[in-house]
Scaffold this active site. Structure first.
Site, PDB file in Angstrom:
ATOM      1  N   LYS A  27      -6.371   2.925  15.485  1.00  0.00           N
ATOM      2  CA  LYS A  27      -4.826   3.329  15.536  1.00  0.00           C
ATOM      3  C   LYS A  27      -4.806   3.906  17.140  1.00  0.00           C
ATOM      4  O   LYS A  27      -3.961   4.892  17.005  1.00  0.00           O
ATOM      5  CB  LYS A  27      -4.241   4.123  14.646  1.00  0.00           C
ATOM      6  N   GLY A  66      -8.492   0.319  -0.227  1.00  0.00           N
ATOM      7  CA  GLY A  66      -9.386   1.304  -0.302  1.00  0.00           C
ATOM      8  C   GLY A  66      -9.748   1.927  -1.768  1.00  0.00           C
ATOM      9  O   GLY A  66     -10.591   1.350  -2.502  1.00  0.00           O
ATOM     10  N   ARG A  67      -8.980   2.837  -2.124  1.00  0.00           N
ATOM     11  CA  ARG A  67      -9.397   3.612  -3.316  1.00  0.00           C
ATOM     12  C   ARG A  67      -9.585   2.627  -4.584  1.00  0.00           C
ATOM     13  O   ARG A  67     -10.445   3.084  -5.419  1.00  0.00           O
ATOM     14  CB  ARG A  67      -8.486   4.811  -3.450  1.00  0.00           C
ATOM     15  N   ASP A  78     -13.869   4.650   4.712  1.00  0.00           N
ATOM     16  CA  ASP A  78     -13.480   5.787   5.595  1.00  0.00           C
ATOM     17  C   ASP A  78     -14.426   6.912   5.407  1.00  0.00           C
ATOM     18  O   ASP A  78     -13.878   8.312   5.628  1.00  0.00           O
ATOM     19  CB  ASP A  78     -11.790   6.086   5.286  1.00  0.00           C
ATOM     20  N   LYS A 127     -13.287  -2.771   6.608  1.00  0.00           N
ATOM     21  CA  LYS A 127     -12.330  -1.842   7.517  1.00  0.00           C
ATOM     22  C   LYS A 127     -12.690  -0.467   7.860  1.00  0.00           C
ATOM     23  O   LYS A 127     -13.043   0.169   6.647  1.00  0.00           O
ATOM     24  CB  LYS A 127     -10.815  -1.747   6.934  1.00  0.00           C
ATOM     25  N   THR A 147       2.266   2.987   5.811  1.00  0.00           N
ATOM     26  CA  THR A 147       2.775   2.587   4.384  1.00  0.00           C
ATOM     27  C   THR A 147       2.838   4.032   3.706  1.00  0.00           C
ATOM     28  O   THR A 147       3.331   4.077   2.881  1.00  0.00           O
ATOM     29  CB  THR A 147       1.687   1.911   3.717  1.00  0.00           C
ATOM     30  N   HIS A 198      -3.061   5.124  20.385  1.00  0.00           N
ATOM     31  CA  HIS A 198      -1.699   5.539  20.767  1.00  0.00           C
ATOM     32  C   HIS A 198      -1.651   6.459  21.941  1.00  0.00           C
ATOM     33  O   HIS A 198      -2.055   7.927  21.961  1.00  0.00           O
ATOM     34  CB  HIS A 198      -1.221   6.286  19.642  1.00  0.00           C
ATOM     35  N   ASP A 199      -1.465   5.936  23.053  1.00  0.00           N
ATOM     36  CA  ASP A 199      -1.689   6.755  24.349  1.00  0.00           C
ATOM     37  C   ASP A 199      -0.951   5.784  25.342  1.00  0.00           C
ATOM     38  O   ASP A 199      -0.289   4.531  25.168  1.00  0.00           O
ATOM     39  CB  ASP A 199      -3.023   7.160  24.560  1.00  0.00           C
ATOM     40  N   ASP A 245     -10.230   0.197  12.635  1.00  0.00           N
ATOM     41  CA  ASP A 245      -8.864   0.915  12.269  1.00  0.00           C
ATOM     42  C   ASP A 245      -8.771   2.080  13.199  1.00  0.00           C
ATOM     43  O   ASP A 245      -8.834   3.316  12.398  1.00  0.00           O
ATOM     44  CB  ASP A 245      -8.580   1.142  10.983  1.00  0.00           C
ATOM     45  N   ARG A 266      -2.183  -1.462  -4.296  1.00  0.00           N
ATOM     46  CA  ARG A 266      -2.445  -0.877  -5.779  1.00  0.00           C
ATOM     47  C   ARG A 266      -2.388  -1.941  -6.625  1.00  0.00           C
ATOM     48  O   ARG A 266      -1.272  -2.762  -6.953  1.00  0.00           O
ATOM     49  CB  ARG A 266      -1.676   0.523  -5.893  1.00  0.00           C
TER      50      ARG A 266
END
Length: 225
Positions: free
Chosen positions: A62, A205-206, A11, A33, A116, A64-65, A60, A176
């Site tokens: 997302k 991710g992290r 990201d 991703k 999430t 929305h419309d 990714d 995690r």
């Protein structure tokens, strides 16, 4: 799709850092991703550069419309040939059907159910009084009717989704390792538990990207599955 279910979440708006991360973890993950931050900074060219690592891409964004706008966006993305792209299930069944028709069937379209980072209190704050698990099940059922390939949900809903929709692509973020810092996530699970619950793809991710040695972290998570 590769047999390795781990997609590392990239990201970053720093393209060189993103490429270095992808290069380091590529032997230990099944896909990349690319999040909205990356896409807004680097656009389609950035996606093409990441495709050079030879891993499938989950874009990714997302969406929305209204259906026409979502379809137009997907048509614009189609030349990239990404493996997976997503919309929000809350755009509704008809808009999701239009979205599915707008892009090559080789690209899987999945729908985000409940983020999430949300719990029941967050749902209530936006006027949704259902339990999180019930809301996920409701949106998953809509997604299936619309003809999309699957959903994004937390690990907590993976098993119920798999039971209700056996061939769904179930993408689980917010993962995690045991004892890891949950950060801004609320519905978390370990990668192994989510995998055992029926997740198709584990978006991580992290725990990888913020590790001192991302390649070693990715390899360790892959070995735990």
């Amino acid at each position: 799709m590769t047999a390795n279910p781990i997609y590392v979440a990239i990201d970053s708006s720093d393209r060189l850092a993103a490429e270095a991360l992808a290069r380091a973890v590529a032997p230990h993950v099944g896909g990349l991703k690319l999040g909205l931050q990356f896409f807004m900074a680097h656009g389609p060219d950035g996606v093409r550069r990441m495709q050079a690592f030879g891993l499938p891409i989950f874009l990714d964004v997302k969406l929305h419309d209204i259906g026409n706008t979502v379809a137009g966006a997907l048509t614009s993305l189609a030349p990239l040939g990404v493996a997976i792209v997503n919309v929000h299930a809350s755009i509704g069944v008809e808009a999701m059907k239009v979205a599915r028709a707008a892009i090559d069937p080789a690209t899987a379209i999945i729908a985000v159910t409940v983020l999430t980072s949300f719990d029941a209190a967050d749902l209530a704050a936006i006027g949704v009084e259902a339990r999180v698990s019930d809301q996920v099940a409701h949106l998953a059922a809509m997604t299936r009717v619309a003809g999309l390939q699957g959903i994004v949900c937390s690990g907590s809903e993976a098993a119920a989704t798999r039971a209700a929709w056996p061939d769904a692509m179930i993408v689980v973020p917010g993962l995690r390792p045991a004892g890891g810092d949950v950060g801004d996530q609320k519905r978390v699970m370990t990668p192994r538990d989510a995998h055992d619950a029926g997740a198709s793809i584990l978006v991580i991710g992290r725990p990888i990207t913020a590790a001192a040695d991302p390649a070693a972290a990715a390899a360790a998570i892959a070995a735990s599955l």
